[in-house]
Design an enzyme around this catalytic site. Structure first.
Site, mmCIF file in Angstrom:
data_model
loop_
_atom_site.group_PDB
_atom_site.id
_atom_site.type_symbol
_atom_site.label_atom_id
_atom_site.label_comp_id
_atom_site.label_asym_id
_atom_site.label_seq_id
_atom_site.Cartn_x
_atom_site.Cartn_y
_atom_site.Cartn_z
ATOM 1 N N ASP A 1 43.714 33.784 44.221
ATOM 2 C CA ASP A 1 43.059 34.696 45.167
ATOM 3 C C ASP A 1 43.643 36.095 44.953
ATOM 4 O O ASP A 1 44.831 36.319 45.170
ATOM 5 C CB ASP A 1 43.313 34.224 46.600
ATOM 6 C CG ASP A 1 42.449 34.954 47.616
ATOM 7 O OD1 ASP A 1 41.579 35.734 47.201
ATOM 8 O OD2 ASP A 1 42.666 34.733 48.824
ATOM 9 N N ASP B 1 36.654 37.500 43.669
ATOM 10 C CA ASP B 1 38.109 37.608 43.641
ATOM 11 C C ASP B 1 38.860 36.289 43.806
ATOM 12 O O ASP B 1 40.070 36.302 44.011
ATOM 13 C CB ASP B 1 38.577 38.595 44.707
ATOM 14 C CG ASP B 1 38.190 38.164 46.112
ATOM 15 O OD1 ASP B 1 37.352 37.263 46.259
ATOM 16 O OD2 ASP B 1 38.728 38.752 47.072
ATOM 17 N N GLU B 2 38.192 35.157 43.709
ATOM 18 C CA GLU B 2 38.935 33.903 43.817
ATOM 19 C C GLU B 2 38.228 32.775 43.077
ATOM 20 O O GLU B 2 37.020 32.805 42.870
ATOM 21 C CB GLU B 2 39.160 33.517 45.281
ATOM 22 C CG GLU B 2 37.898 33.269 46.067
ATOM 23 C CD GLU B 2 38.167 32.775 47.484
ATOM 24 O OE1 GLU B 2 39.073 31.923 47.666
ATOM 25 O OE2 GLU B 2 37.474 33.225 48.398
#
Length: 380
Positions: free
Chosen positions: A34, A129-130
């Protein structure tokens, strides 16, 4: 077969399989990566002068915008993602607000995805983003998931200038929880022999799908942590939480058998929010919709060349009736959802609204089409 019997059977089946699960779980090595305050972090990297001041990416107050993300200096003032920009500026009057650059964020996301692929082919993107990585069969660092996660973080920092937090665990549920334990720029590991002890003190509110309202209902029953579920009668859980009782039982034992999925071509995506309290004022409903819009923008940005076909608004009322209003659309904007919301609102029959959702429908992807990195998926 009654709903109670189905859940009971599922519960006892889960308990029966638990010893088998413990035997097999050590063969699964899952990493959840993350990125830390991703949009804001990219802007701080490109302009170091922003790193020491409260910074947020989001819409302006004049357009009743909301915060998409903010850096950690801003968070010390209470600013959070999905917060109305006006509220954020009241908490932090000197907040530096930027509209953001999705093309730039997608480019960085591609760089990060390329780094993941050096360590595993089994990658499940969740957003820009993860992502989850299954490194169970990886030969890197002698198969050590902890060392792989540490090296991924090191390479991301070296090649992009950004920090990432990572969680390592035997399954997706625990890996995602772990990645939040040492944020920002941290690593947290839950080994198979630590699972039972870790979930004992884990708040039930951290289980995906347990929103604030469900957490309140659990608390009224004296159920605060996962360990509290063990002594709870199954019939009581089914009475108050229906089919969700099964998920509560499994997650409270640290059980999650979902695989890391490498291919997913969504025909539709959506975001929704169950409200802390039912709302009866239309403007409150508009504000709830506005708070969802940045999340939907992020999901739309991840759909690559898929053609947008329709948009929709979903409302669930106090009596649990729900309605969806859709229309054809080749592009989406916040303003396009407002007439749909108005139509859905007219169907409420004086009931309050307990859930607001936004939806996007796509044309069927071309065979073999590759999606952009970090296509979002539901993680329930």
């Amino acid at each position: 077969m009654s709903a109670l019997y189905k859940v009971a059977a599922s519960h006892y089946y889960a308990v029966y399989r638990y010893s088998y699960f413990i035997a097999m779980v050590s063969q699964r090595k899952i990493i959840h990566i993350d990125m830390d305050c991703f949009f804001a972090a990219v802007e701080m990297r490109d302009n170091p002068a922003l790193a020491s001041i409260p910074l947020a990416i989001g819409g302006s107050r004049s357009t009743r915008g909301v915060i998409a993300t903010c850096n950690y200096p801003a968070r010390t003032f209470g600013v959070r993602s999905a917060m109305p920009t006006g509220q954020a500026l009241k908490l932090c009057p000197h907040l530096h607000l930027m509209s953001g650059n999705m093309d730039k964020y997608r480019t960085v996301s591609r760089q990060i995805r390329a780094i993941f692929q050096r360590y595993s082919d089994v990658i499940e993107p969740l957003s820009l983003d993860e992502a989850f990585l299954d490194v169970s069969q990886s030969s890197h660092f002698g198969g050590s998931a902890t060392r792989i996660a540490a090296d991924i973080r090191r390479v991301i920092k070296a090649e992009t200038g950004l920090t990432a937090s990572a969680g390592v665990a035997p399954n997706k549920f625990l890996a995602k929880i772990a990645s939040d334990e040492n944020k920002p720029d941290g690593l947290f590991v839950i080994t198979p022999d630590q699972v039972a002890a870790f979930v004992q003190t884990l708040p039930l509110a951290k289980i995906p799908g347990v929103g604030s309202k469900t957490a309140e209902r659990l608390a009224r029953l004296g159920l605060i942590h996962c360990k509290d579920i063990a002594g709870c009668e199954l019939a009581l859980l089914v009475k108050h939480f229906g089919a969700m009782a099964d998920t509560l039982l499994k997650r409270s034992q640290g059980i999650d058998e979902r695989p890391v999925r490498t291919e997913r071509q969504a025909k539709s995506v959506g975001v929704e929010q169950t409200l802390a309290e039912d709302i009866i004022d239309y403007q409150d409903c508009v504000q709830a919709l506005q708070l969802l819009w940045p999340k939907l923008q992020l999901r739309l940005a991840n759909q690559g060349d898929k053609g947008l076909q329709k948009i929709g608004v979903k409302l669930k009322f106090s009596d649990f009736r729900q309605t969806t209003v859709e229309c054809q659309a080749q592009k989406a904007s916040l303003e396009q959802f407002l007439p749909l919301l108005d139509q859905a609102w007219q169907r409420r029959q004086q009931q309050g609204v307990r859930l607001v959702g936004l939806q996007l429908g796509f044309t069927t992807p071309n065979p073999g089409q590759l999606c952009l990195p970090f296509d979002p998926v539901s993680d329930c």
